[in-house]
Each structure stands twice: as structure tokens, then as C-alpha cells.
Design a protein around this motif. Structure first.
Motif, PDB file in Angstrom:
ATOM      1  N   MET A   1      57.167  59.868  52.502  1.00 31.77           N
ATOM      2  CA  MET A   1      56.195  58.780  52.349  1.00 31.77           C
ATOM      3  C   MET A   1      54.825  59.380  52.053  1.00 31.77           C
ATOM      4  SD  MET A   1      55.315  55.714  55.058  1.00 31.77           S
ATOM      5  CE  MET A   1      56.987  55.123  55.082  1.00 31.77           C
ATOM      6  N   ASP A   2      54.215  59.002  50.954  1.00 33.61           N
ATOM      7  CA  ASP A   2      52.928  59.544  50.529  1.00 33.61           C
ATOM      8  C   ASP A   2      51.817  58.862  51.316  1.00 33.61           C
ATOM      9  OD1 ASP A   2      50.719  60.453  49.303  1.00 33.61           O
ATOM     10  OD2 ASP A   2      51.253  59.778  47.276  1.00 33.61           O
ATOM     11  N   GLN A   3      51.091  59.655  52.116  1.00 36.93           N
ATOM     12  CA  GLN A   3      50.048  59.095  52.960  1.00 36.93           C
ATOM     13  C   GLN A   3      48.962  58.423  52.138  1.00 36.93           C
ATOM     14  OE1 GLN A   3      50.250  58.925  56.241  1.00 36.93           O
ATOM     15  NE2 GLN A   3      48.378  57.703  56.264  1.00 36.93           N
ATOM     16  N   ALA A   4      48.642  59.022  50.935  1.00 38.13           N
ATOM     17  CA  ALA A   4      47.593  58.448  50.093  1.00 38.13           C
ATOM     18  C   ALA A   4      47.957  57.047  49.635  1.00 38.13           C
ATOM     19  CB  ALA A   4      47.336  59.349  48.890  1.00 38.13           C
ATOM     20  N   THR A   5      49.268  56.844  49.393  1.00 33.34           N
ATOM     21  CA  THR A   5      49.727  55.544  48.906  1.00 33.34           C
ATOM     22  C   THR A   5      49.487  54.448  49.939  1.00 33.34           C
ATOM     23  OG1 THR A   5      51.392  56.624  47.556  1.00 33.34           O
ATOM     24  CG2 THR A   5      51.748  54.300  48.058  1.00 33.34           C
ATOM     25  N   TYR A   6      49.640  54.800  51.220  1.00 25.17           N
ATOM     26  CA  TYR A   6      49.563  53.790  52.272  1.00 25.17           C
ATOM     27  C   TYR A   6      48.242  53.824  53.023  1.00 25.17           C
ATOM     28  CZ  TYR A   6      54.461  53.771  51.146  1.00 25.17           C
ATOM     29  OH  TYR A   6      55.641  53.711  50.463  1.00 25.17           O
ATOM     30  N   SER A   7      47.273  54.565  52.533  1.00 15.81           N
ATOM     31  CA  SER A   7      45.973  54.632  53.188  1.00 15.81           C
ATOM     32  C   SER A   7      45.220  53.320  52.979  1.00 15.81           C
ATOM     33  CB  SER A   7      45.162  55.799  52.625  1.00 15.81           C
ATOM     34  OG  SER A   7      44.964  55.621  51.240  1.00 15.81           O
ATOM     35  N   PRO A   8      44.271  53.005  53.870  1.00 15.55           N
ATOM     36  CA  PRO A   8      43.507  51.765  53.723  1.00 15.55           C
ATOM     37  C   PRO A   8      42.728  51.735  52.411  1.00 15.55           C
ATOM     38  CG  PRO A   8      43.157  52.767  55.880  1.00 15.55           C
ATOM     39  CD  PRO A   8      43.893  53.771  55.058  1.00 15.55           C
ATOM     40  N   LEU A   9      42.562  50.534  51.883  1.00 16.49           N
ATOM     41  CA  LEU A   9      41.796  50.388  50.646  1.00 16.49           C
ATOM     42  C   LEU A   9      40.293  50.421  50.952  1.00 16.49           C
ATOM     43  CD1 LEU A   9      43.834  47.561  48.881  1.00 16.49           C
ATOM     44  CD2 LEU A   9      44.089  50.026  48.669  1.00 16.49           C
ATOM     45  N   ILE A  10      39.523  50.931  49.986  1.00 13.59           N
ATOM     46  CA  ILE A  10      38.069  51.020  50.143  1.00 13.59           C
ATOM     47  C   ILE A  10      37.462  49.718  49.640  1.00 13.59           C
ATOM     48  CG2 ILE A  10      35.999  52.311  49.485  1.00 13.59           C
ATOM     49  CD1 ILE A  10      37.901  54.722  48.965  1.00 13.59           C
ATOM     50  N   ALA A  11      36.870  48.959  50.555  1.00 12.26           N
ATOM     51  CA  ALA A  11      36.400  47.606  50.227  1.00 12.26           C
ATOM     52  C   ALA A  11      35.312  47.611  49.153  1.00 12.26           C
ATOM     53  CB  ALA A  11      35.881  46.924  51.493  1.00 12.26           C
ATOM     54  N   THR A  12      34.445  48.633  49.153  1.00  7.27           N
ATOM     55  CA  THR A  12      33.322  48.629  48.208  1.00  7.27           C
ATOM     56  C   THR A  12      33.776  48.738  46.753  1.00  7.27           C
ATOM     57  OG1 THR A  12      33.098  51.008  48.596  1.00  7.27           O
ATOM     58  CG2 THR A  12      31.633  49.554  49.826  1.00  7.27           C
ATOM     59  N   LYS A  13      35.006  49.263  46.529  1.00  7.00           N
ATOM     60  CA  LYS A  13      35.523  49.353  45.163  1.00  7.00           C
ATOM     61  C   LYS A  13      35.836  47.969  44.602  1.00  7.00           C
ATOM     62  CE  LYS A  13      38.859  52.406  44.635  1.00  7.00           C
ATOM     63  NZ  LYS A  13      38.613  53.156  43.388  1.00  7.00           N
ATOM     64  N   LEU A  14      35.891  46.976  45.475  1.00  4.66           N
ATOM     65  CA  LEU A  14      36.256  45.618  45.068  1.00  4.66           C
ATOM     66  C   LEU A  14      35.042  44.684  45.004  1.00  4.66           C
ATOM     67  CD1 LEU A  14      39.377  45.571  47.363  1.00  4.66           C
ATOM     68  CD2 LEU A  14      39.477  45.466  44.865  1.00  4.66           C
ATOM     69  N   HIS A  15      33.841  45.252  45.179  1.00  5.25           N
ATOM     70  CA  HIS A  15      32.624  44.433  45.135  1.00  5.25           C
ATOM     71  C   HIS A  15      32.019  44.433  43.734  1.00  5.25           C
ATOM     72  CE1 HIS A  15      31.883  45.068  49.740  1.00  5.25           C
ATOM     73  NE2 HIS A  15      32.923  44.302  49.473  1.00  5.25           N
ATOM     74  N   ILE A  16      31.556  43.283  43.296  1.00  2.97           N
ATOM     75  CA  ILE A  16      30.830  43.212  42.027  1.00  2.97           C
ATOM     76  C   ILE A  16      29.465  43.867  42.230  1.00  2.97           C
ATOM     77  CG2 ILE A  16      29.825  41.674  40.295  1.00  2.97           C
ATOM     78  CD1 ILE A  16      31.971  39.636  41.023  1.00  2.97           C
ATOM     79  N   PRO A  17      29.102  44.846  41.402  1.00  7.31           N
ATOM     80  CA  PRO A  17      27.803  45.528  41.575  1.00  7.31           C
ATOM     81  C   PRO A  17      26.645  44.538  41.475  1.00  7.31           C
ATOM     82  CG  PRO A  17      29.181  46.707  40.000  1.00  7.31           C
ATOM     83  CD  PRO A  17      29.854  45.402  40.266  1.00  7.31           C
ATOM     84  N   THR A  18      25.667  44.716  42.357  1.00  5.26           N
ATOM     85  CA  THR A  18      24.453  43.898  42.312  1.00  5.26           C
ATOM     86  C   THR A  18      23.263  44.807  42.073  1.00  5.26           C
ATOM     87  OG1 THR A  18      24.281  44.043  44.722  1.00  5.26           O
ATOM     88  CG2 THR A  18      25.372  42.091  43.821  1.00  5.26           C
ATOM     89  N   TYR A  19      22.236  44.263  41.433  1.00  4.80           N
ATOM     90  CA  TYR A  19      21.070  45.057  41.070  1.00  4.80           C
ATOM     91  C   TYR A  19      19.806  44.351  41.522  1.00  4.80           C
ATOM     92  CZ  TYR A  19      24.568  47.253  38.104  1.00  4.80           C
ATOM     93  OH  TYR A  19      25.707  47.879  37.658  1.00  4.80           O
ATOM     94  N   GLY A  20      18.736  45.120  41.680  1.00  5.86           N
ATOM     95  CA  GLY A  20      17.464  44.573  42.134  1.00  5.86           C
ATOM     96  C   GLY A  20      16.780  43.739  41.065  1.00  5.86           C
ATOM     97  N   SER A  21      15.677  43.137  41.457  1.00  2.00           N
ATOM     98  CA  SER A  21      14.930  42.265  40.545  1.00  2.00           C
ATOM     99  C   SER A  21      14.223  43.052  39.447  1.00  2.00           C
ATOM    100  CB  SER A  21      13.900  41.455  41.337  1.00  2.00           C
ATOM    101  OG  SER A  21      13.029  42.337  42.028  1.00  2.00           O
ATOM    102  N   ASP A  22      14.164  44.395  39.592  1.00  2.00           N
ATOM    103  CA  ASP A  22      13.472  45.201  38.591  1.00  2.00           C
ATOM    104  C   ASP A  22      14.376  45.547  37.404  1.00  2.00           C
ATOM    105  OD1 ASP A  22      15.142  46.799  40.085  1.00  2.00           O
ATOM    106  OD2 ASP A  22      13.796  48.536  40.104  1.00  2.00           O
ATOM    107  N   LEU A  23      15.578  44.977  37.371  1.00  7.85           N
ATOM    108  CA  LEU A  23      16.499  45.251  36.260  1.00  7.85           C
ATOM    109  C   LEU A  23      16.184  44.330  35.084  1.00  7.85           C
ATOM    110  CD1 LEU A  23      19.158  46.877  35.550  1.00  7.85           C
ATOM    111  CD2 LEU A  23      20.359  44.776  36.120  1.00  7.85           C
ATOM    112  N   LEU A  24      16.189  44.895  33.893  1.00  8.76           N
ATOM    113  CA  LEU A  24      15.937  44.100  32.684  1.00  8.76           C
ATOM    114  C   LEU A  24      17.123  43.183  32.417  1.00  8.76           C
ATOM    115  CD1 LEU A  24      13.984  43.801  30.193  1.00  8.76           C
ATOM    116  CD2 LEU A  24      15.547  45.345  29.014  1.00  8.76           C
TER     117      LEU A  24
END
Length: 388
Positions: A1-24
Motif C-alpha cells: 500500500m503506497d503511503q503517498a496515495t492514502y495521505s491526507p489531501l492538502i486543502a490549500t491546493k483546492l482554494h481559488i487564489p485570491t489577490y489584494g486590491s492592488d492587483l490590476l
């Protein structure tokens, strides 16, 4: 059994990137994405630093589209890991579209990628509202079985699912079929590069640099609208009075540009390809035959096609994939590396280029390279022959 396969998922990889108000905010680009927004697949394909992720994030935010997002990395080429993440991203998209996904998508492990793919198709068929699945950095996926699975998903998924692929190179999917069926929307570096109006807003409105029109026009030309290049130029100018004369010296040798292009582009290529790039950087335009003669590389045409296909700052100059050139800043960087690494070979490289140009009936280019290669006897002979 591959430990990497069953490791917890990283939640931040599933977030839509957000940017500050200084972005054009790029209204025109958002509208262009909107025009292709109903395609089955939307391909956002351009080199590093062209603002692909930012553009899609802005579009989703401004259009209010329900979407699931997955930011990929090299480890996601493991099939079981990829499909688990994809299931989570689709689940998030369904929630945004107002439907609660079934428990079958909330798996901590999966028996097989094939099994999960069939579950995904079943889930996708159950929703009847347009929603989007964004796969960022798809070029990092190298496992063929994943591409095959994605092909199956695209072929059989409900028409309400729209997949946005953000990538530095065209994926190995049957895009030609989608084009014929008018199910493919595509934006590349031509649409993503900053125009002069956006350059003005970036430098003067957002960064408060108060640059003249002449300076902005010059920067736009030097960077060819490359967004990362413009931002790096702004970093170089902080605390300085920027004049057009000073900015003529802004090049691929600028410290920030060198660091970015070296790490994001040059070092990611195989070593033989790096050597090829350095040796051919003496040429303002490139063809397979010419590069083969200069770099002594019989596969030169294949390498050029690969570099163009992977958006490695190689620009096609015709519609038949015969002639290319390097992006101006990338050419500057390569030339600087060439002078450090192969300075003793420079004359021989120029002489080889001169011989090729002469044999193909381009005396002006042949004379120029002969002079740069210190072959004055050959240059004199050609000048005398072609003076009339």
C-alpha cells in the motif's frame, strides 16, 4: 500500500487564489475569457509569468461562476492521488452550483483510478447547471494514464461541466476533435500580454511611478508585454528616476530577470537543450538547418519545435514552423550565459553561422557574422564580391 496515495489531501491546493486590491483588473481579458466561457474545454496556454492563473481567478470572481479549483504539482502525476484531488475539486464546484455532492466523492482512498473515474462521471451527470473545473499548472502532469482518463472524462462528461486547463504547453489530449466540434476555447500569450494602456495603468496608477509615455512604450517593447518582465522592471526602477535613456539598458541581464528566467525556464530544461540555447543565442532568427550548423546539433529542428510547443520563450516567425526567434529578454539572458560559459567558442559559432548564410545566399548576414567571428579575410572577400 503506497503511503503517498492514502495521505491526507492538502486543502490549500483546492482554494481559488485570491489577490489584494492592488492587483490590476484586466477587463478586456476577462471579456475575452467570457467569450469562450461556454466551451467544453478552455485552454489558457502561455509561458511562465504571463498571468494565466491571475486572469482565470479574476474571471471566476467577476463572472460569479461556480467553480472547483485544483493547483497541481509534480507529485500529482500519481494517478490515485490525482483522481482523489479531482474528485474534491468537482465536489467543491458542485457545492458552488448549489448541489450537495454524494458521499462517493468524499473518499480518503480509492480502489482504483478507473473506479473513481466512473464515479466522477456519474456524479457529473447528476448536475444540470453550468459549473467549472480549473486545473492549474496542468503541464506538470506527466503520467500518460492520467491524460487518457482526462480524455475519457472530457468525452463523456455532462455538457454542463466546463474544464479550464491552465498550462505552459498544450496537453497531450485530442484537442483537434474539440476544435472541429467547436468545443474548445483557447487563449495564448497574444491575448495575455499587457498592451500599452495596461502598462500605463500598472506603472502609474497602481505603482505610482509616474513614467512618461515614451518610457512606458519602451518598456512595453523590451518586455513584449510579458507581465513578469514588466513587474521585474518596476522592481528595478524602485527608488530611481526612470528615463528612456536608462531604460534602454533594461534587459535580460537585469538581476531580477536573470533570477526569474534562470529558475523558471532555463533550469527546467534538459542540459543538452540548455547548451543548444546558449550556442544559438548569437542568432537573431533561427531555423533547424541554421541551428544545426551553428550548434552542431542534428536534431535542432526537433528541439526548436519542442521549445515552441512548451512555450519556452521561443516565438514562431511563420505559419509553417520553419523560422523562430527568442523572446528579447530571454535572448539577452542566454547571450550573457554564453559569454560566461563558452566565450572561447564565440568566434567559431559566428564563423559557422557566416558559412551557412553565405551558402544559402544571404551575404549581409554572412558578412556580419564573419566580422563578429574575427574572420576578416572572409568578410573582406564577401564585401568585395557583393559591393556592386
Amino acid at each position: 500500500m503506497d503511503q503517498a496515495t492514502y495521505s491526507p489531501l492538502i486543502a490549500t491546493k483546492l482554494h481559488i487564489p485570491t489577490y489584494g486590491s492592488d492587483l490590476l483588473h484586466r477587463h478586456q481579458l476577462v471579456e475575452e475569457i467570457d467569450e469562450v466561457g461556454m466551451a467544453r474545454v478552455i485552454l489558457i496556454c502561455a509561458p511562465a509569468g504571463f498571468g494565466k492563473t491571475t486572469a482565470v481567478s479574476q474571471w471566476i470572481s467577476s463572472a460569479g461562476k461556480p467553480a472547483g479549483w485544483l493547483s497541481l504539482d509534480e507529485s500529482d502525476s500519481d494517478p490515485a492521488r490525482f483522481w482523489r484531488y479531482l474528485a474534491k475539486a468537482i465536489s467543491a464546484g458542485q457545492k458552488e452550483a448549489g448541489r450537495e455532492p454524494s458521499a462517493s466523492l468524499d473518499l480518503s482512498y480509492t480502489a482504483s483510478a478507473d473506479h473513481l473515474l466512473s464515479v466522477l462521471l456519474e456524479e457529473i451527470a447528476a448536475i444540470h447547471t453550468d459549473y467549472y473545473l480549473v486545473l492549474d499548472d496542468y503541464h506538470l502532469i506527466k503520467e500518460p494514464s492520467i491524460h487518457e482518463g482526462m480524455q475519457t472524462l472530457l468525452q463523456h462528461a455532462s455538457p454542463f461541466l466546463h474544464v479550464i486547463l491552465i498550462t505552459r504547453e498544450e496537453p497531450p489530449l485530442s484537442l483537434h476533435r474539440l476544435r472541429v466540434r467547436k468545443q474548445l476555447g483557447q487563449l495564448g500569450s497574444e491575448q495575455l500580454r499587457f498592451n500599452e494602456k495596461e502598462c500605463h495603468r500598472l506603472f502609474n496608477e497602481l505603482m505610482g511611478l509616474n513614467l512618461s509615455y515614451e518610457v512606458i512604450q519602451l518598456l512595453s517593447k523590451r518586455t513584449e508585454g510579458w507581465i513578469a518582465g514588466l513587474q521585474l522592471a518596476a522592481l528595478s526602477m524602485q527608488g530611481k528616476a526612470a528615463s528612456a535613456v536608462e531604460l534602454h539598458s533594461f534587459s535580460g541581464n537585469d538581476k531580477y530577470v536573470v533570477d526569474y528566467l534562470t529558475e523558471e525556464v532555463l533550469k527546467r530544461l534538459p542540459e543538452p537543450v540548455q547548451h543548444f540555447l546558449l550556442k544559438t543565442s548569437i542568432l537573431p532568427r533561427l531555423s533547424g538547418e541554421l541551428c544545426a550548423a551553428v550548434a552542431k546539433e542534428p536534431e535542432a529542428h526537433v528541439i526548436l519545435q519542442m521549445l515552441a510547443r512548451t512555450n519556452s520563450f521561443v516565438v514562431p516567425l511563420d505559419g509553417v514552423n520553419e523560422w523562430y526567434r527568442y523572446h528579447h529578454l530571454f535572448a539577452d539572458l542566454l547571450n550573457a550565459h554564453l559569454r560566461k560559459k563558452y566565450s572561447e567558442q564565440l568566434p567559431a559559432l559566428h564563423v559557422a553561422a557566416s558559412q551557412w548564410f553565405e551558402s544559402h545566399g544571404w551575404p549581409m548576414e554572412a558578412i556580419e557574422h564573419a566580422l563578429m567571428g574575427n574572420d576578416r579575410a572572409c568578410a573582406t572577400r564577401m564585401i568585395v564580391e557583393h559591393a556592386p
